[in-house]
Design a protein around this motif. Structure first.
Motif, short mmCIF file in Angstrom:
data_model
loop_
_atom_site.label_atom_id
_atom_site.label_comp_id
_atom_site.label_asym_id
_atom_site.label_seq_id
_atom_site.Cartn_x
_atom_site.Cartn_y
_atom_site.Cartn_z
N GLY A 170 0.79 -1.23 0.00
CA GLY A 170 0.00 0.00 0.00
C GLY A 170 0.82 1.27 0.00
N SER A 171 2.13 1.14 0.03
CA SER A 171 2.99 2.33 0.13
C SER A 171 3.19 3.03 -1.21
N THR A 172 2.90 2.33 -2.31
CA THR A 172 3.11 2.89 -3.64
C THR A 172 1.76 3.09 -4.32
N PRO A 173 1.44 4.31 -4.72
CA PRO A 173 0.12 4.57 -5.31
C PRO A 173 -0.19 3.73 -6.54
N THR A 174 0.85 3.33 -7.27
CA THR A 174 0.63 2.61 -8.52
C THR A 174 0.81 1.09 -8.36
N GLU A 175 0.86 0.61 -7.14
CA GLU A 175 1.10 -0.83 -6.99
C GLU A 175 -0.05 -1.64 -7.60
N PRO A 176 0.26 -2.82 -8.12
CA PRO A 176 -0.79 -3.65 -8.74
C PRO A 176 -1.74 -4.21 -7.71
N LYS A 177 -2.84 -4.80 -8.18
CA LYS A 177 -3.86 -5.31 -7.28
C LYS A 177 -3.49 -6.65 -6.66
N THR A 178 -2.63 -7.40 -7.32
CA THR A 178 -2.19 -8.68 -6.78
C THR A 178 -0.70 -8.85 -7.01
N GLN A 179 -0.12 -9.73 -6.21
CA GLN A 179 1.30 -10.09 -6.35
C GLN A 179 1.42 -11.58 -6.08
N VAL A 180 2.20 -12.26 -6.90
CA VAL A 180 2.41 -13.69 -6.76
C VAL A 180 3.89 -13.95 -6.48
N GLN A 181 4.17 -14.77 -5.48
CA GLN A 181 5.53 -15.24 -5.26
C GLN A 181 5.50 -16.76 -5.11
N ARG A 182 6.61 -17.38 -5.44
CA ARG A 182 6.69 -18.82 -5.47
C ARG A 182 7.42 -19.37 -4.25
N ILE A 183 6.89 -20.42 -3.66
CA ILE A 183 7.59 -21.17 -2.62
C ILE A 183 8.44 -22.25 -3.26
N ASP A 184 7.84 -23.04 -4.15
CA ASP A 184 8.58 -23.98 -4.99
C ASP A 184 7.80 -24.14 -6.29
N ASP A 185 8.18 -25.09 -7.12
CA ASP A 185 7.56 -25.22 -8.43
C ASP A 185 6.06 -25.49 -8.37
N ASP A 186 5.57 -26.00 -7.24
CA ASP A 186 4.16 -26.39 -7.12
C ASP A 186 3.43 -25.65 -6.00
N SER A 187 4.02 -24.56 -5.50
CA SER A 187 3.42 -23.87 -4.34
C SER A 187 3.58 -22.36 -4.53
#
Length: 308
Positions: free
Chosen positions: A45-62
């Motif tokens: 929320g600190s950046t006015p232009t941040e996207p609505k979602t963010q995805v990060q990976r734990i491993d290839d299947d998570s």
């Protein structure tokens, strides 16, 4: 090297998740640490232009999906786990955006990396509060998609838990068996999900870096769930717990104001296994009626009973 996926749910608006090559997929994951997965900076929320979602990976299947605090102050985390036959989405978000396009793009990329393997999506919930099933209607009655109900009996029935909340359920995604641990108290249908492959517990709203809300008339139920969690962890190696929110800052014991519009200097998502015993001890020594109990990484926060 780490890479995250930042995206908006509207096509052509902001950064999008495209088809990832096998090499790119390897770059998505953060190296594991002693505590748990390390993640790049989350949208906060600190950046006015941040996207609505963010995805990060734990491993290839998570995968972890975060909803921006700019779409809903709860800024929940969702988890998408793949087996060979099914993918499990834990929670569908708080509303305020379309979440299915993000989920579909992660699934499409996974299928591309698995020679177009067919996969059935199961949408379950850590519990039935609205900020965890706000996107359910996007998945209802869709092809190759199953939506788990929100009531304790529906959760128990789907996961084969015959003695709710005392028994542990097991659910096979296809060569990936998850343990379903009933943990009512915060809410009557609350569960935690343990993944033996990653040794992670997806802990919902019962244990995360933030305010652990417990209705005072259900504190004994919450306490019993904390004991059940300790007992489970004695026989299952736990690397870390990943909850549904972050409400704490990097200053030990300090949380954000309620409904804060931004989360600068945010606590890490992962909690160490020691938090399980710390929670159990804290609930065991709680007074009657229970009071707010502040710890470095979480706050036990009793609230008035919910109206019937």
């Amino acid at each position: 090297m780490k890479r995250v996926i930042l995206e908006r749910d509207n096509a052509g608006s902001g950064l999008r998740l495209g088809a990832l090559t096998a090499v790119a997929a390897l770059l998505l994951g953060a190296a594991p640490s002693a505590t748990g997965p390390r993640f790049a900076h989350w949208i906060d929320g600190s950046t006015p232009t941040e996207p609505k979602t963010q995805v990060q990976r734990i491993d290839d299947d998570s995968f972890v999906i975060r909803q921006s605090v700019r779409t809903n102050f709860e800024a929940p985390f969702l988890y998408l786990l793949f087996g060979t036959d099914r993918a499990l989405l834990i929670d569908s978000g708080a509303g305020g955006l379309k979440i299915r396009p993000t989920v579909d793009r992660v699934i499409a990329d996974w299928r591309t990396r698995h020679q177009g393997r067919a996969i059935r999506l199961v949408v379950a919930h850590s519990h039935s509060h609205g900020d965890h099933h706000g996107g359910d209607e996007e998945f209802r009655d869709q092809p190759d998609t199953e939506l788990v109900g929100l009531q304790p009996q529906q959760v128990a029935g789907f996961f084969g838990i015959r003695d709710w909340p005392n028994a542990i359920g097991r659910y096979d995604l296809g060569h990936r068996v998850l343990d379903i641990v009933p943990t009512p108290g915060h809410e009557t249908a609350h569960i935690m999900i343990y993944d033996a492959r990653t040794r992670l517990i997806f802990s919902g709203d019962m244990l995360y870096p933030g305010r652990l809300y417990v209705p005072r008339d259900r504190f004994d139920v919450f306490r019993a769930s904390a004991v059940r969690l300790v007992d489970f962890a004695k026989t299952h190696p736990v690397r870390a717990l990943l909850g549904a929110h972050i409400e704490m800052t990097t200053t030990p014991g300090q949380d954000y104001p309620m409904e804060a519009a931004a989360h600068p200097s945010e606590h890490g998502l992962a909690l160490p296994p020691s938090a399980i015993k710390e929670l159990e001890k804290a609930t065991a020594r709680a007074k009657s009626p229970p009071q707010i109990d502040r710890h470095a990484d979480f706050i036990i926060y009793p609230v008035a009973p919910k109206p019937v």
